[in-house]
Design a protein around this motif. Structure first.
Motif, PDB file in Angstrom:
ATOM      1  N   ALA A  18       0.834  -1.208   0.000  1.00 16.50           N
ATOM      2  CA  ALA A  18       0.000   0.000   0.000  1.00 16.50           C
ATOM      3  C   ALA A  18       0.868   1.258   0.000  1.00 16.50           C
ATOM      4  CB  ALA A  18      -0.930  -0.012   1.214  1.00 16.50           C
ATOM      5  N   ILE A  19       1.964   1.231   0.761  1.00 15.30           N
ATOM      6  CA  ILE A  19       2.887   2.374   0.763  1.00 15.30           C
ATOM      7  C   ILE A  19       3.500   2.562  -0.616  1.00 15.30           C
ATOM      8  CG2 ILE A  19       5.069   3.250   1.692  1.00 15.30           C
ATOM      9  CD1 ILE A  19       4.388   1.837   4.317  1.00 15.30           C
ATOM     10  N   SER A  20       3.863   1.447  -1.256  1.00 18.00           N
ATOM     11  CA  SER A  20       4.451   1.536  -2.597  1.00 18.00           C
ATOM     12  C   SER A  20       3.456   2.107  -3.599  1.00 18.00           C
ATOM     13  CB  SER A  20       4.935   0.155  -3.050  1.00 18.00           C
ATOM     14  OG  SER A  20       3.850  -0.698  -3.366  1.00 18.00           O
ATOM     15  N   VAL A  21       2.181   1.751  -3.464  1.00 16.79           N
ATOM     16  CA  VAL A  21       1.149   2.299  -4.358  1.00 16.79           C
ATOM     17  C   VAL A  21       1.016   3.809  -4.145  1.00 16.79           C
ATOM     18  CG1 VAL A  21      -1.324   2.319  -4.838  1.00 16.79           C
ATOM     19  CG2 VAL A  21      -0.130   0.148  -4.627  1.00 16.79           C
ATOM     20  N   GLY A  22       1.076   4.244  -2.891  1.00 16.25           N
ATOM     21  CA  GLY A  22       1.030   5.675  -2.612  1.00 16.25           C
ATOM     22  C   GLY A  22       2.195   6.418  -3.249  1.00 16.25           C
ATOM     23  N   LEU A  23       3.386   5.829  -3.155  1.00  8.44           N
ATOM     24  CA  LEU A  23       4.557   6.445  -3.775  1.00  8.44           C
ATOM     25  C   LEU A  23       4.411   6.509  -5.288  1.00  8.44           C
ATOM     26  CD1 LEU A  23       7.494   4.787  -1.769  1.00  8.44           C
ATOM     27  CD2 LEU A  23       6.639   7.116  -1.553  1.00  8.44           C
ATOM     28  N   LEU A  24       3.878   5.431  -5.865  1.00 11.34           N
ATOM     29  CA  LEU A  24       3.712   5.406  -7.318  1.00 11.34           C
ATOM     30  C   LEU A  24       2.681   6.443  -7.766  1.00 11.34           C
ATOM     31  CD1 LEU A  24       4.448   4.082  -9.991  1.00 11.34           C
ATOM     32  CD2 LEU A  24       2.652   2.382  -9.573  1.00 11.34           C
ATOM     33  N   GLY A  25       1.599   6.581  -6.992  1.00 12.15           N
ATOM     34  CA  GLY A  25       0.596   7.579  -7.341  1.00 12.15           C
ATOM     35  C   GLY A  25       1.166   8.986  -7.318  1.00 12.15           C
ATOM     36  N   TYR A  26       1.969   9.280  -6.301  1.00 17.09           N
ATOM     37  CA  TYR A  26       2.587  10.609  -6.236  1.00 17.09           C
ATOM     38  C   TYR A  26       3.595  10.788  -7.364  1.00 17.09           C
ATOM     39  CZ  TYR A  26       5.165  14.651  -4.573  1.00 17.09           C
ATOM     40  OH  TYR A  26       5.773  15.879  -4.496  1.00 17.09           O
ATOM     41  N   ALA A  27       4.343   9.725  -7.663  1.00 16.88           N
ATOM     42  CA  ALA A  27       5.335   9.805  -8.738  1.00 16.88           C
ATOM     43  C   ALA A  27       4.682  10.140 -10.072  1.00 16.88           C
ATOM     44  CB  ALA A  27       6.096   8.479  -8.842  1.00 16.88           C
ATOM     45  N   MET A  28       3.526   9.554 -10.331  1.00 13.43           N
ATOM     46  CA  MET A  28       2.858   9.785 -11.612  1.00 13.43           C
ATOM     47  C   MET A  28       2.277  11.192 -11.714  1.00 13.43           C
ATOM     48  SD  MET A  28       0.982   6.110 -12.222  1.00 13.43           S
ATOM     49  CE  MET A  28       0.356   6.565 -13.857  1.00 13.43           C
ATOM     50  N   SER A  29       2.135  11.881 -10.593  1.00  9.86           N
ATOM     51  CA  SER A  29       1.531  13.215 -10.606  1.00  9.86           C
ATOM     52  C   SER A  29       2.549  14.343 -10.603  1.00  9.86           C
ATOM     53  CB  SER A  29       0.611  13.369  -9.398  1.00  9.86           C
ATOM     54  OG  SER A  29       1.369  13.366  -8.183  1.00  9.86           O
ATOM     55  N   THR A  30       3.824  14.017 -10.456  1.00 11.52           N
ATOM     56  CA  THR A  30       4.842  15.058 -10.348  1.00 11.52           C
ATOM     57  C   THR A  30       5.825  14.985 -11.510  1.00 11.52           C
ATOM     58  OG1 THR A  30       6.410  16.083  -8.806  1.00 11.52           O
ATOM     59  CG2 THR A  30       6.422  13.675  -8.938  1.00 11.52           C
ATOM     60  N   LYS A  31       6.863  15.800 -11.476  1.00 14.89           N
ATOM     61  CA  LYS A  31       7.807  15.906 -12.583  1.00 14.89           C
ATOM     62  C   LYS A  31       8.840  14.767 -12.542  1.00 14.89           C
ATOM     63  CE  LYS A  31       5.727  19.598 -13.854  1.00 14.89           C
ATOM     64  NZ  LYS A  31       4.749  19.488 -14.951  1.00 14.89           N
ATOM     65  N   TRP A  32       9.269  14.356 -13.738  1.00 18.45           N
ATOM     66  CA  TRP A  32      10.184  13.217 -13.858  1.00 18.45           C
ATOM     67  C   TRP A  32      11.588  13.595 -14.295  1.00 18.45           C
ATOM     68  CZ3 TRP A  32       8.975   7.588 -14.661  1.00 18.45           C
ATOM     69  CH2 TRP A  32       7.827   7.222 -13.934  1.00 18.45           C
ATOM     70  N   SER A  33      11.726  14.613 -15.107  1.00 21.14           N
ATOM     71  CA  SER A  33      13.067  14.943 -15.611  1.00 21.14           C
ATOM     72  C   SER A  33      13.150  16.413 -15.991  1.00 21.14           C
ATOM     73  CB  SER A  33      13.411  14.085 -16.842  1.00 21.14           C
ATOM     74  OG  SER A  33      12.559  14.431 -17.931  1.00 21.14           O
ATOM     75  N   LYS A  34      14.386  16.893 -16.037  1.00 18.02           N
ATOM     76  CA  LYS A  34      14.656  18.257 -16.492  1.00 18.02           C
ATOM     77  C   LYS A  34      15.848  18.207 -17.427  1.00 18.02           C
ATOM     78  CE  LYS A  34      16.397  21.333 -13.653  1.00 18.02           C
ATOM     79  NZ  LYS A  34      16.489  22.331 -12.567  1.00 18.02           N
ATOM     80  N   THR A  35      15.680  18.756 -18.629  1.00 15.94           N
ATOM     81  CA  THR A  35      16.729  18.736 -19.650  1.00 15.94           C
ATOM     82  C   THR A  35      17.063  20.164 -20.045  1.00 15.94           C
ATOM     83  OG1 THR A  35      15.951  16.609 -20.511  1.00 15.94           O
ATOM     84  CG2 THR A  35      17.385  17.912 -21.933  1.00 15.94           C
ATOM     85  N   THR A  36      18.337  20.501 -19.983  1.00 19.69           N
ATOM     86  CA  THR A  36      18.815  21.834 -20.358  1.00 19.69           C
ATOM     87  C   THR A  36      19.718  21.723 -21.572  1.00 19.69           C
ATOM     88  OG1 THR A  36      18.760  22.511 -18.039  1.00 19.69           O
ATOM     89  CG2 THR A  36      20.009  23.896 -19.552  1.00 19.69           C
ATOM     90  N   MET A  37      19.513  22.614 -22.551  1.00 22.36           N
ATOM     91  CA  MET A  37      20.302  22.601 -23.787  1.00 22.36           C
ATOM     92  C   MET A  37      20.778  24.002 -24.134  1.00 22.36           C
ATOM     93  SD  MET A  37      17.656  20.147 -25.855  1.00 22.36           S
ATOM     94  CE  MET A  37      16.301  20.931 -24.973  1.00 22.36           C
ATOM     95  N   GLU A  38      21.974  24.052 -24.721  1.00 19.63           N
ATOM     96  CA  GLU A  38      22.495  25.313 -25.240  1.00 19.63           C
ATOM     97  C   GLU A  38      21.843  25.578 -26.589  1.00 19.63           C
ATOM     98  OE1 GLU A  38      24.497  27.340 -23.636  1.00 19.63           O
ATOM     99  OE2 GLU A  38      24.675  25.975 -21.921  1.00 19.63           O
ATOM    100  N   CYS A  39      21.432  26.831 -26.798  1.00 14.56           N
ATOM    101  CA  CYS A  39      20.672  27.185 -27.985  1.00 14.56           C
ATOM    102  C   CYS A  39      21.451  28.189 -28.836  1.00 14.56           C
ATOM    103  CB  CYS A  39      19.330  27.780 -27.553  1.00 14.56           C
ATOM    104  SG  CYS A  39      18.251  28.262 -28.895  1.00 14.56           S
ATOM    105  N   SER A  40      21.585  27.866 -30.115  1.00 13.54           N
ATOM    106  CA  SER A  40      22.257  28.786 -31.030  1.00 13.54           C
ATOM    107  C   SER A  40      21.681  28.569 -32.423  1.00 13.54           C
ATOM    108  CB  SER A  40      23.775  28.556 -31.026  1.00 13.54           C
ATOM    109  OG  SER A  40      24.072  27.233 -31.445  1.00 13.54           O
ATOM    110  N   GLY A  41      22.044  29.414 -33.355  1.00 15.55           N
ATOM    111  CA  GLY A  41      21.540  29.250 -34.722  1.00 15.55           C
ATOM    112  C   GLY A  41      21.028  30.562 -35.253  1.00 15.55           C
TER     113      GLY A  41
END
Length: 229
Positions: A18-41
């Motif tokens: 049940a605790i693991s299900v709670g963690l999974l539910g919260y995980a699915m509702s929040t952010k998973w990754s952040k990607t930063t890129m240098e931009c030029s052109g």
């Protein structure tokens, strides 16, 4: 009625799941990754683009890429549908596997609670059911961990999302740096708790089997004359 020991083991197993299900539910509702890129052109000054992804929604922040201080929120599936099909397929696969994790964990909880108040035979409603359901949850969560990282690092999902979401001319996006956020990291304790639920039931099952063998041993060791009598 089951013994107090059996009730305790299966109740603890249900609690961990049940605790693991709670963690999974919260995980699915929040952010998973952040990607930063240098931009030029097609911009006079180099800038950066930062994409923060959840399973359903994301945020794109652009600094001179082009323009200054631009922020866009977007639906992940809608945005992915406008680029190559591979990132969309992998992201959809992750979500589908997580739903299966939810279902198998919920079934594991129900079976554990059933065993805590009754003594079913050694079928899918007994320890075998907990082994099966919790194993499926653990294995599928590991697959999601692998697939999500592959989609982030191996494909060009982030590079394609920036011009697609912002509706800007093509720009060169380099120096991609990604970090995993809370949603992704929570899959690790989810997997660990699923395995601990299996371990608890295995310990009980092994102890119960040993106890049964010890009870049968005096009969097996009795002299044949006594057995015949």
């Amino acid at each position: 009625m089951p013994s107090g020991t059996k009730t305790l083991y299966f109740m603890f197993s249900a609690m961990l799941t049940a605790i693991s299900v709670g963690l999974l539910g919260y995980a699915m509702s929040t952010k998973w990754s952040k990607t930063t890129m240098e931009c030029s052109g097609l911009v006079t000054n180099n800038g950066t683009a930062e994409i923060t992804l959840g399973l359903f929604n994301g945020i794109l922040v652009r600094d001179s890429c082009p323009g200054f201080g631009n922020q866009d929120t977007f639906s992940v599936f809608s945005a992915l549908s406008n680029i190559e099909v591979t990132p969309l397929a992998l992201h959809g696969l992750c979500l589908g596997l997580l739903v299966l994790c939810f279902l198998s964990s919920a079934l594991s909880i129900l079976i554990s609670l059933y065993n805590s108040v009754s003594n079913p035979y050694e079928t899918y409603m007994g320890p075998i059911g907990v082994y099966t359901c919790s194993s499926i949850s653990a294995c599928l969560s590991v697959l999601v961990i692998i697939i999500f990282v592959l989609n982030l690092y191996v494909t060009t999902m982030a590079e394609q999302l920036v011009p697609s979401i912002a509706s800007i001319p093509p720009v060169d996006l380099t120096e991609k740096k990604s970090e995993m956020l809370v949603g992704y990291i929570l899959l690790i304790p989810y997997t660990v708790l699923s395995l601990l639920a299996i371990l608890l039931i295995y310990l009980y099952d092994h102890a119960a089997y040993t106890h049964r063998r010890e009870q049968e041993k005096p009969t097996e060791d009795a002299p044949k004359e006594i057995m015949m009598y």
